[in-house]
Design a protein around this motif. Structure first.
Motif, PDB file in Angstrom:
ATOM      1  N   MET A   1      15.252   2.880 -21.282  1.00 49.81           N
ATOM      2  CA  MET A   1      13.843   3.284 -21.305  1.00 49.81           C
ATOM      3  C   MET A   1      13.663   4.591 -20.543  1.00 49.81           C
ATOM      4  O   MET A   1      14.091   4.733 -19.401  1.00 49.81           O
ATOM      5  CB  MET A   1      12.981   2.198 -20.647  1.00 49.81           C
ATOM      6  N   ALA A   2      13.043   5.581 -21.205  1.00 48.58           N
ATOM      7  CA  ALA A   2      12.847   6.860 -20.543  1.00 48.58           C
ATOM      8  C   ALA A   2      11.883   6.694 -19.379  1.00 48.58           C
ATOM      9  O   ALA A   2      10.954   5.906 -19.440  1.00 48.58           O
ATOM     10  CB  ALA A   2      12.278   7.884 -21.530  1.00 48.58           C
ATOM     11  N   SER A   3      12.109   7.431 -18.328  1.00 48.94           N
ATOM     12  CA  SER A   3      11.204   7.344 -17.189  1.00 48.94           C
ATOM     13  C   SER A   3      11.026   8.713 -16.583  1.00 48.94           C
ATOM     14  O   SER A   3      11.843   9.614 -16.760  1.00 48.94           O
ATOM     15  CB  SER A   3      11.752   6.377 -16.135  1.00 48.94           C
ATOM     16  N   LEU A   4       9.924   8.876 -15.872  1.00 48.10           N
ATOM     17  CA  LEU A   4       9.725  10.101 -15.132  1.00 48.10           C
ATOM     18  C   LEU A   4      10.642  10.098 -13.933  1.00 48.10           C
ATOM     19  O   LEU A   4      11.073   9.051 -13.461  1.00 48.10           O
ATOM     20  CB  LEU A   4       8.274  10.189 -14.669  1.00 48.10           C
ATOM     21  N   SER A   5      10.932  11.268 -13.440  1.00 47.74           N
ATOM     22  CA  SER A   5      11.757  11.356 -12.247  1.00 47.74           C
ATOM     23  C   SER A   5      11.048  10.707 -11.067  1.00 47.74           C
ATOM     24  O   SER A   5      11.621   9.896 -10.361  1.00 47.74           O
ATOM     25  CB  SER A   5      12.079  12.827 -11.947  1.00 47.74           C
ATOM     26  N   THR A   6       9.787  11.088 -10.886  1.00 46.98           N
ATOM     27  CA  THR A   6       9.071  10.640  -9.684  1.00 46.98           C
ATOM     28  C   THR A   6       7.581  10.518  -9.958  1.00 46.98           C
ATOM     29  O   THR A   6       7.013  11.345 -10.674  1.00 46.98           O
ATOM     30  CB  THR A   6       9.275  11.647  -8.526  1.00 46.98           C
ATOM     31  N   VAL A   7       6.958   9.501  -9.381  1.00 49.83           N
ATOM     32  CA  VAL A   7       5.502   9.449  -9.310  1.00 49.83           C
ATOM     33  C   VAL A   7       5.136   9.490  -7.827  1.00 49.83           C
ATOM     34  O   VAL A   7       5.724   8.785  -7.010  1.00 49.83           O
ATOM     35  CB  VAL A   7       4.923   8.192 -10.004  1.00 49.83           C
ATOM     36  N   TRP A   8       4.193  10.364  -7.496  1.00 47.41           N
ATOM     37  CA  TRP A   8       3.694  10.496  -6.128  1.00 47.41           C
ATOM     38  C   TRP A   8       2.423   9.667  -6.022  1.00 47.41           C
ATOM     39  O   TRP A   8       1.436   9.950  -6.698  1.00 47.41           O
ATOM     40  CB  TRP A   8       3.414  11.962  -5.797  1.00 47.41           C
ATOM     41  N   LEU A   9       2.451   8.655  -5.186  1.00 45.90           N
ATOM     42  CA  LEU A   9       1.355   7.696  -5.045  1.00 45.90           C
ATOM     43  C   LEU A   9       0.609   7.959  -3.740  1.00 45.90           C
ATOM     44  O   LEU A   9       1.172   7.815  -2.652  1.00 45.90           O
ATOM     45  CB  LEU A   9       1.918   6.272  -5.066  1.00 45.90           C
ATOM     46  N   PHE A  10      -0.663   8.335  -3.852  1.00 42.88           N
ATOM     47  CA  PHE A  10      -1.475   8.688  -2.686  1.00 42.88           C
ATOM     48  C   PHE A  10      -2.384   7.514  -2.331  1.00 42.88           C
ATOM     49  O   PHE A  10      -3.191   7.070  -3.151  1.00 42.88           O
ATOM     50  CB  PHE A  10      -2.291   9.944  -2.983  1.00 42.88           C
ATOM     51  N   THR A  11      -2.261   7.016  -1.102  1.00 43.69           N
ATOM     52  CA  THR A  11      -2.976   5.818  -0.654  1.00 43.69           C
ATOM     53  C   THR A  11      -3.809   6.129   0.588  1.00 43.69           C
ATOM     54  O   THR A  11      -3.672   7.199   1.197  1.00 43.69           O
ATOM     55  CB  THR A  11      -1.985   4.694  -0.321  1.00 43.69           C
ATOM     56  N   MET A  12      -4.630   5.158   0.978  1.00 41.49           N
ATOM     57  CA  MET A  12      -5.338   5.282   2.250  1.00 41.49           C
ATOM     58  C   MET A  12      -4.394   5.031   3.418  1.00 41.49           C
ATOM     59  O   MET A  12      -4.232   5.878   4.295  1.00 41.49           O
ATOM     60  CB  MET A  12      -6.509   4.298   2.313  1.00 41.49           C
ATOM     61  N   ARG A  13      -3.752   3.834   3.424  1.00 41.42           N
ATOM     62  CA  ARG A  13      -2.840   3.472   4.501  1.00 41.42           C
ATOM     63  C   ARG A  13      -1.544   2.840   3.998  1.00 41.42           C
ATOM     64  O   ARG A  13      -0.550   2.839   4.711  1.00 41.42           O
ATOM     65  CB  ARG A  13      -3.501   2.517   5.497  1.00 41.42           C
ATOM     66  N   PHE A  14      -1.571   2.256   2.856  1.00 43.38           N
ATOM     67  CA  PHE A  14      -0.391   1.568   2.331  1.00 43.38           C
ATOM     68  C   PHE A  14       0.830   2.495   2.391  1.00 43.38           C
ATOM     69  O   PHE A  14       0.733   3.648   2.017  1.00 43.38           O
ATOM     70  CB  PHE A  14      -0.632   1.133   0.885  1.00 43.38           C
ATOM     71  N   PRO A  15       1.978   1.997   2.861  1.00 47.67           N
ATOM     72  CA  PRO A  15       2.339   0.605   3.151  1.00 47.67           C
ATOM     73  C   PRO A  15       2.126   0.181   4.608  1.00 47.67           C
ATOM     74  O   PRO A  15       2.707  -0.804   5.043  1.00 47.67           O
ATOM     75  CB  PRO A  15       3.828   0.600   2.820  1.00 47.67           C
ATOM     76  N   PHE A  16       1.307   0.919   5.359  1.00 52.05           N
ATOM     77  CA  PHE A  16       1.086   0.583   6.765  1.00 52.05           C
ATOM     78  C   PHE A  16      -0.097  -0.379   6.901  1.00 52.05           C
ATOM     79  O   PHE A  16      -1.067  -0.314   6.143  1.00 52.05           O
ATOM     80  CB  PHE A  16       0.837   1.854   7.571  1.00 52.05           C
ATOM     81  N   GLY A  17      -0.016  -1.260   7.885  1.00 53.73           N
ATOM     82  CA  GLY A  17      -1.085  -2.211   8.129  1.00 53.73           C
ATOM     83  C   GLY A  17      -1.152  -3.269   7.040  1.00 53.73           C
ATOM     84  O   GLY A  17      -0.188  -3.524   6.323  1.00 53.73           O
ATOM     85  N   LYS A  18      -2.331  -3.894   6.921  1.00 54.49           N
ATOM     86  CA  LYS A  18      -2.513  -4.986   5.959  1.00 54.49           C
ATOM     87  C   LYS A  18      -3.433  -4.599   4.808  1.00 54.49           C
ATOM     88  O   LYS A  18      -3.680  -5.399   3.921  1.00 54.49           O
ATOM     89  CB  LYS A  18      -3.092  -6.221   6.672  1.00 54.49           C
ATOM     90  N   GLY A  19      -3.949  -3.377   4.807  1.00 55.19           N
ATOM     91  CA  GLY A  19      -4.873  -2.962   3.767  1.00 55.19           C
ATOM     92  C   GLY A  19      -4.194  -2.722   2.427  1.00 55.19           C
ATOM     93  O   GLY A  19      -2.965  -2.703   2.316  1.00 55.19           O
ATOM     94  N   GLU A  20      -5.020  -2.556   1.404  1.00 56.07           N
ATOM     95  CA  GLU A  20      -4.556  -2.304   0.028  1.00 56.07           C
ATOM     96  C   GLU A  20      -3.468  -3.297  -0.410  1.00 56.07           C
ATOM     97  O   GLU A  20      -2.439  -2.904  -0.965  1.00 56.07           O
ATOM     98  CB  GLU A  20      -4.056  -0.860  -0.106  1.00 56.07           C
ATOM     99  N   PRO A  21      -3.691  -4.604  -0.191  1.00 53.18           N
ATOM    100  CA  PRO A  21      -2.645  -5.579  -0.512  1.00 53.18           C
ATOM    101  C   PRO A  21      -2.325  -5.637  -1.999  1.00 53.18           C
ATOM    102  O   PRO A  21      -1.218  -6.025  -2.389  1.00 53.18           O
ATOM    103  CB  PRO A  21      -3.245  -6.908  -0.029  1.00 53.18           C
ATOM    104  N   PHE A  22      -3.277  -5.236  -2.851  1.00 49.98           N
ATOM    105  CA  PHE A  22      -3.051  -5.267  -4.294  1.00 49.98           C
ATOM    106  C   PHE A  22      -1.918  -4.334  -4.707  1.00 49.98           C
ATOM    107  O   PHE A  22      -1.301  -4.524  -5.751  1.00 49.98           O
ATOM    108  CB  PHE A  22      -4.343  -4.898  -5.038  1.00 49.98           C
ATOM    109  N   LEU A  23      -1.626  -3.315  -3.879  1.00 47.08           N
ATOM    110  CA  LEU A  23      -0.509  -2.425  -4.204  1.00 47.08           C
ATOM    111  C   LEU A  23       0.840  -3.132  -4.074  1.00 47.08           C
ATOM    112  O   LEU A  23       1.837  -2.682  -4.642  1.00 47.08           O
ATOM    113  CB  LEU A  23      -0.544  -1.184  -3.302  1.00 47.08           C
TER     114      LEU A  23
END
Length: 410
Positions: A1-23
């Motif tokens: 399956m073809a894929s992009l080299s990289t996706v840059w994901l901009f978050t508030m705090r994730f993966p730090f702390g307990k916020g944005e658990p849906f990620l």
């Protein structure tokens, strides 16, 4: 399956702390479709969660609170004036713009500084022919990306829009600043509910072709246990803030005669006030406030504890609450108010959808009724879980989302 080299994901705090658990549900699927996921948090506070092997954290900002200096503003006078002009045009009124002008100047300078820090990193590490910029929220990082889009029109960028970053009425003065810039810059804006998609299309018809439905989803932990009990076992899960109206549940419990065991997951500034009100509940109601817990701990609790009904009373939602998706995945019936995308998962098949302006009497009566009928119906609980299986499985929904990103890149 073809894929992009990289996706840059901009978050508030994730993966730090307990916020944005849906990620935590989305990230493994992103990592399965892309060679690498570079996570760029706005704030890096709290413990860092475990990540898949091809996910990497990049701390771009030297100081997330800093603004561009006077010299930087002078060197980029065109950018500064362009931002202020866009804000003046999109403001609800000239008076509103004048009222908030000092604050807006500060926010523009802050966005300019963040953009400069990010640009330095991306110019050395970003290949626009194979990589994509993805802001999880259409606010702070989306503003930064919008500034960079003017300088690098070939950079492809998308965002998600949820609730506070979607509904103007939830923002100060009914205005989400920089929205016109977000709409111009993003190649696509992904709404996490049909309600959100409808709202964005209504508010911004000129950009309707950019809006796409991309629901969130949760992992399959199997059906939850259920055994008969003389007590009605209720669970709720939300931040303890006024918007979530947890106090409405306390008011309803004041009116109930049968034994009730209520467990709440989540914390926030309303906790002390709620504890004082909970102290006045009658002896037939037992309450346990679990506070903020890791999502893995919450899932383990659901696997081990029988629950009769899940209760969600938020006054506003942009998407389909992940907390409801999780409960339904265990086969737990839901009582919820009709906010945002809630009606897309709560209805006759999964529980009871109450009016948004539901009062304590109606809520108490509904809990009494469903606690005596729906909660113990094993076949209905299978039906509840089937609704989740058909529309809210993380690998399926996030797989479609990733396919959309791949299609955007051609």
């Amino acid at each position: 399956m073809a894929s992009l080299s990289t996706v840059w994901l901009f978050t508030m705090r994730f993966p730090f702390g307990k916020g944005e658990p849906f990620l935590e549900n989305e990230l493994p699927v992103l990592c399965a479709h892309f060679d690498k996921v570079m996570i760029v948090p706005l704030f890096a506070q709290g413990d860092r969660r475990t990540l898949p092997g091809n996910a990497e954290v990049v701390q771009v900002l030297r100081d997330p609170y800093a603004g561009a200096s006077v010299m930087e503003v002078l060197r980029q006078g065109g950018t500064y004036l362009s931002c202020m002009s866009a804000l003046a045009l999109e403001a609800p009124s000239p008076a509103m713009f004048r009222k908030r002008k000092a604050e807006l100047r500060s926010r523009v300078r802050q966005a300019m500084r963040r953009a400069a820090d990010l640009e330095r990193v991306l110019e050395e590490n970003f290949d626009p022919s194979k990589e994509l910029l993805y802001s999880y929220w259409t606010v702070d990082w989306a503003t930064v990306l919008a500034l960079l889009k003017h300088r690098h029109p070939e950079w492809r960028m998308v965002s998600r829009v949820h609730g506070f970053d979607l509904f103007p009425e939830r923002a100060k003065d009914g205005w989400i600043p920089f929205r016109s810039m977000h709409l111009e810059a993003m190649d696509r804006i992904h709404c996490v509910s049909q309600a959100g998609l409808d709202t964005m299309s209504l508010l911004h018809p000129a950009h309707k072709e950019k809006f796409h439905l991309a629901r969130l989803g949760t992992e399959d932990h199997g059906p939850g246990p259920w055994t008969p009990s003389s007590a009605l076992r209720l669970v709720s899960c939300s931040n303890l803030v006024p918007l979530k109206r947890v106090d409405l549940l306390v008011e309803a419990l004041m009116r109930m005669q049968r034994p009730v065991q209520w467990t709440h997951f989540g914390d926030g500034p309303e906790r002390a006030r709620l504890e004082r009100r909970i102290a006045d509940l009658p002896a037939n109601v037992q309450v346990e406030l679990k506070g903020a817990v890791a999502n893995t701990a919450l899932m383990a609790w659901y696997r081990a504890h029988p629950v009769d009904l899940f209760v969600h009373l938020s006054a506003s939602e942009g998407g389909i609450p992940v907390s409801i998706q999780e409960a339904v995945s265990f086969g737990i019936p839901v009582v919820a108010c009709d906010a945002g995308g809630v009606r897309e998962i709560v209805g006759p098949a999964t529980g009871r959808l109450l009016p948004l302006e539901c009062g304590a009497d109606l809520l108490a009566g509904t809990l009494e009724e469903l606690g005596s009928t729906l909660a113990g119906d094993r076949e209905r609980r299978k039906q509840v879980r089937a609704v989740w299986s058909e529309g809210f499985q993380a690998p399926v929904n996030f797989g479609h989302f990733c396919a959309s990103l791949l299609q955007l890149m051609g």
